[in-house]
Scaffold this motif. Sequence first.
Motif, short mmCIF file in Angstrom:
data_model
loop_
_atom_site.label_atom_id
_atom_site.label_comp_id
_atom_site.label_asym_id
_atom_site.label_seq_id
_atom_site.Cartn_x
_atom_site.Cartn_y
_atom_site.Cartn_z
N ILE A 50 0.85 -1.19 0.00
CA ILE A 50 0.00 0.00 0.00
C ILE A 50 0.88 1.24 0.00
N SER A 51 0.79 1.98 -1.11
CA SER A 51 1.52 3.25 -1.22
C SER A 51 0.81 4.11 -2.26
N GLU A 52 1.28 5.33 -2.40
CA GLU A 52 0.71 6.22 -3.41
C GLU A 52 0.96 5.70 -4.82
N ASN A 53 1.92 4.78 -4.96
CA ASN A 53 2.28 4.24 -6.27
C ASN A 53 1.62 2.89 -6.56
N SER A 54 0.75 2.40 -5.69
CA SER A 54 0.07 1.12 -5.90
C SER A 54 -0.77 1.19 -7.17
N ILE A 55 -0.72 0.10 -7.97
CA ILE A 55 -1.42 0.08 -9.25
C ILE A 55 -2.09 -1.28 -9.48
N ILE A 56 -3.02 -1.28 -10.42
CA ILE A 56 -3.56 -2.51 -10.98
C ILE A 56 -3.29 -2.42 -12.48
N THR A 57 -2.82 -3.50 -13.06
CA THR A 57 -2.47 -3.54 -14.47
C THR A 57 -3.37 -4.54 -15.16
N LEU A 58 -4.05 -4.09 -16.23
CA LEU A 58 -5.07 -4.90 -16.88
C LEU A 58 -4.91 -4.88 -18.40
N LYS A 59 -5.30 -5.99 -18.99
CA LYS A 59 -5.25 -6.16 -20.44
C LYS A 59 -6.46 -5.48 -21.07
N ASN A 87 -2.71 -1.58 -19.57
CA ASN A 87 -2.69 -0.28 -18.89
C ASN A 87 -2.54 -0.50 -17.40
N SER A 88 -1.92 0.44 -16.74
CA SER A 88 -1.84 0.45 -15.27
C SER A 88 -2.68 1.62 -14.76
N ILE A 89 -3.44 1.35 -13.70
CA ILE A 89 -4.30 2.35 -13.09
C ILE A 89 -3.87 2.54 -11.65
N LYS A 90 -3.64 3.77 -11.25
CA LYS A 90 -3.28 4.03 -9.86
C LYS A 90 -4.46 3.70 -8.95
N LEU A 91 -4.21 2.95 -7.89
CA LEU A 91 -5.28 2.59 -6.97
C LEU A 91 -5.76 3.78 -6.15
N ILE A 92 -4.98 4.82 -6.10
CA ILE A 92 -5.36 6.01 -5.34
C ILE A 92 -6.30 6.92 -6.15
N THR A 93 -6.57 6.56 -7.39
CA THR A 93 -7.34 7.42 -8.29
C THR A 93 -8.71 7.80 -7.74
N SER A 94 -9.06 9.04 -7.97
CA SER A 94 -10.44 9.47 -7.69
C SER A 94 -11.15 9.72 -9.02
N GLU A 95 -10.43 9.58 -10.12
CA GLU A 95 -10.99 9.78 -11.45
C GLU A 95 -11.85 8.60 -11.90
N ILE A 96 -11.52 7.41 -11.42
CA ILE A 96 -12.16 6.18 -11.90
C ILE A 96 -12.76 5.43 -10.71
N SER A 97 -14.02 5.09 -10.80
CA SER A 97 -14.71 4.41 -9.70
C SER A 97 -14.34 2.92 -9.66
N ASP A 98 -14.63 2.30 -8.52
CA ASP A 98 -14.41 0.86 -8.38
C ASP A 98 -15.21 0.10 -9.44
#
Length: 128
Positions: A50-59, A87-98
């Motif tokens: 868990i950090s500001e750099n945590s990401i999820i990477t998806l095809k 693509n990688s998406i930052k988990l801290i994003t507020s731009e994209i919902s769960d």
Amino acid sequence: MFEPQIKARIKHFQQFGNSLPHAKVYYRNDWDVYYFDLQGKMFGLMSSTISENSIITLKGEPESHISLREMYSDVTFGYHVNKRHWNSIKLITSEISDQEIDKMIENSYQLVFNKLPLSVRKSFTESD
């Protein structure tokens, strides 16, 4: 603080990935990530720390990935994977919902599912 949000997202995306038919999400020790697996094929990777750099990477489809990167600053080229298809998406994003990320996970899963041999796909539908 960002830690509770990221922790909750990691848990949610693990559960969502595990809810997809015949998929499993597990901690992969050698890569220190959560690995989204369908019949030995990867459809996602997610930070285990868990950090500001945590990401999820998806095809995904290359065209849609380009538009996602143009629309959202928290979406970047896939980290340590083919930049055209991931693509990688930052988990801290507020731009994209769960829910939007859930759809991306499901799309990634479907792309991998569609590449499985027909016999495997048929066996899935027969066992469900």
